[in-house]
Design an enzyme around this catalytic site. Structure first.
Site, mmCIF file in Angstrom:
data_model
loop_
_atom_site.group_PDB
_atom_site.id
_atom_site.type_symbol
_atom_site.label_atom_id
_atom_site.label_comp_id
_atom_site.label_asym_id
_atom_site.label_seq_id
_atom_site.Cartn_x
_atom_site.Cartn_y
_atom_site.Cartn_z
ATOM 1 N N ASP A 43 -6.394 -0.127 1.173
ATOM 2 C CA ASP A 43 -6.498 0.278 2.572
ATOM 3 C C ASP A 43 -7.807 -0.219 3.176
ATOM 4 O O ASP A 43 -8.570 -0.950 2.530
ATOM 5 C CB ASP A 43 -6.351 1.801 2.707
ATOM 6 C CG ASP A 43 -7.431 2.552 1.941
ATOM 7 O OD1 ASP A 43 -8.385 1.915 1.441
ATOM 8 O OD2 ASP A 43 -7.320 3.787 1.833
ATOM 9 N N PRO B 269 -3.929 1.244 -3.972
ATOM 10 C CA PRO B 269 -3.453 1.143 -2.575
ATOM 11 C C PRO B 269 -4.557 0.584 -1.684
ATOM 12 O O PRO B 269 -5.490 1.293 -1.314
ATOM 13 C CB PRO B 269 -3.095 2.591 -2.208
ATOM 14 C CG PRO B 269 -3.860 3.443 -3.157
ATOM 15 C CD PRO B 269 -4.070 2.637 -4.403
ATOM 16 N N ASP C 124 -8.788 4.519 -7.527
ATOM 17 C CA ASP C 124 -8.679 4.840 -6.109
ATOM 18 C C ASP C 124 -9.229 6.231 -5.829
ATOM 19 O O ASP C 124 -9.967 6.444 -4.862
ATOM 20 C CB ASP C 124 -7.212 4.744 -5.679
ATOM 21 C CG ASP C 124 -7.009 5.132 -4.221
ATOM 22 O OD1 ASP C 124 -7.543 4.438 -3.345
ATOM 23 O OD2 ASP C 124 -6.313 6.132 -3.973
ATOM 24 N N LYS D 273 0.811 -1.219 0.000
ATOM 25 C CA LYS D 273 0.000 0.000 0.000
ATOM 26 C C LYS D 273 0.844 1.268 0.000
ATOM 27 O O LYS D 273 0.571 2.196 -0.769
ATOM 28 C CB LYS D 273 -0.930 -0.002 1.216
ATOM 29 C CG LYS D 273 -1.835 1.215 1.307
ATOM 30 C CD LYS D 273 -2.732 1.156 2.536
ATOM 31 C CE LYS D 273 -1.950 1.300 3.808
ATOM 32 N NZ LYS D 273 -2.811 1.387 5.018
#
Length: 247
Positions: free
Chosen positions: A193, A191, A232, A161
């Site tokens: 998360d 990424p 994202d 990440k």
């Protein structure tokens, strides 16, 4: 709302326009403007700015409050201290102590600062390679290569990440200093998360495998022609606020 149905409503150009209003992008843009207004717009200033953004991205995990608040704090701090930071970096002096003092007195990232210091120390061994605008320009043109460089430098996976997030934020910084858009590559993953994991588990599957989640988001990127790092942004700036207000 079904995630694929939501993404299908947006083109890549739509996402780029949304990204230009990302508070993290805007605070960096404003910081760069203040720096260029205060000093002559030397090439080396642009390289130092990019380097500082990369360093910050590498330690922007487990923040004490929201990510945007931390990036605002960071942006204000580098404007105040830029003359010192520029001098130290150009002379080859690492600024890990400056970072440590900043973190330990930070309002929004005063957590795990010893671990973050170690990450900065590791990165300091290679950061001089990024003080050339030609090198940064080449990496901006080929952000897959930049992502590979970061992963190698930090001894991490290319899908981790913090590595892919740092690639994204480098793209923001380079977009600002070079004054041009470069679309993120398809082969740099999202990424992953906690918010993306929750979206996946709520609307796709309750599976917990990170590789399955990354594969799923990659498949959406390919289907709709929106690279993972841009996806994202769309999920963070539009989907989350409209449909996932509790995340």
């Amino acid at each position: 709302m079904d995630l694929e149905r939501f993404v299908s409503q947006y083109s890549l150009d739509d996402v780029l326009a949304i990204e230009s209003q990302d508070s993290q992008f805007l605070c960096l843009f404003e910081a760069r403007k203040k720096i260029s207004d205060a000093w002559n717009y030397w090439d080396q200033h642009r390289a130092v700015f990019c380097l500082l953004v990369i360093q910050n991205a590498l330690i922007s995990f487990q923040v004490a409050w929201s990510g945007p608040s931390w990036w605002q704090e960071f942006s204000e701090k580098i404007v105040l201290d830029f003359e010192f930071l520029h001098e130290q970096i150009i002379e080859g002096v690492d600024i890990v102590d400056w970072w440590y003092l900043f973190l330990t007195n930070s309002r929004y990232n005063k957590r795990l600062y010893n671990n973050k210091r170690k990450r900065l120390e590791k990165f300091s061994l290679v950061e001089k390679e990024l003080l050339s605008l030609d090198v940064l320009g080449d990496y901006h043109d080929n952000m897959t290569l930049f992502n590979d460089f970061l992963a190698w430098s930090m001894k991490q996976k290319k899908t981790d990440k913090t590595i892919v997030f740092a690639t994204k934020m480098f793209g923001y910084a380079a977009r600002i200093v070079f004054g041009k858009y470069k679309v993120y590559p398809m082969d740099v993953c999202i990424p992953l998360d906690s918010r993306l994991k929750k979206i996946y588990q709520m609307y796709v599957s309750d599976a917990t495998s990170s590789s399955c989640m990354i594969d799923y988001y990659n498949s959406i990127s390919r289907k709709f022609g929106i690279p993972p790092l841009h996806l994202d942004s769309l999920l963070w700036l539009e989907y989350r606020d409209r449909f996932m207000v509790t995340i």
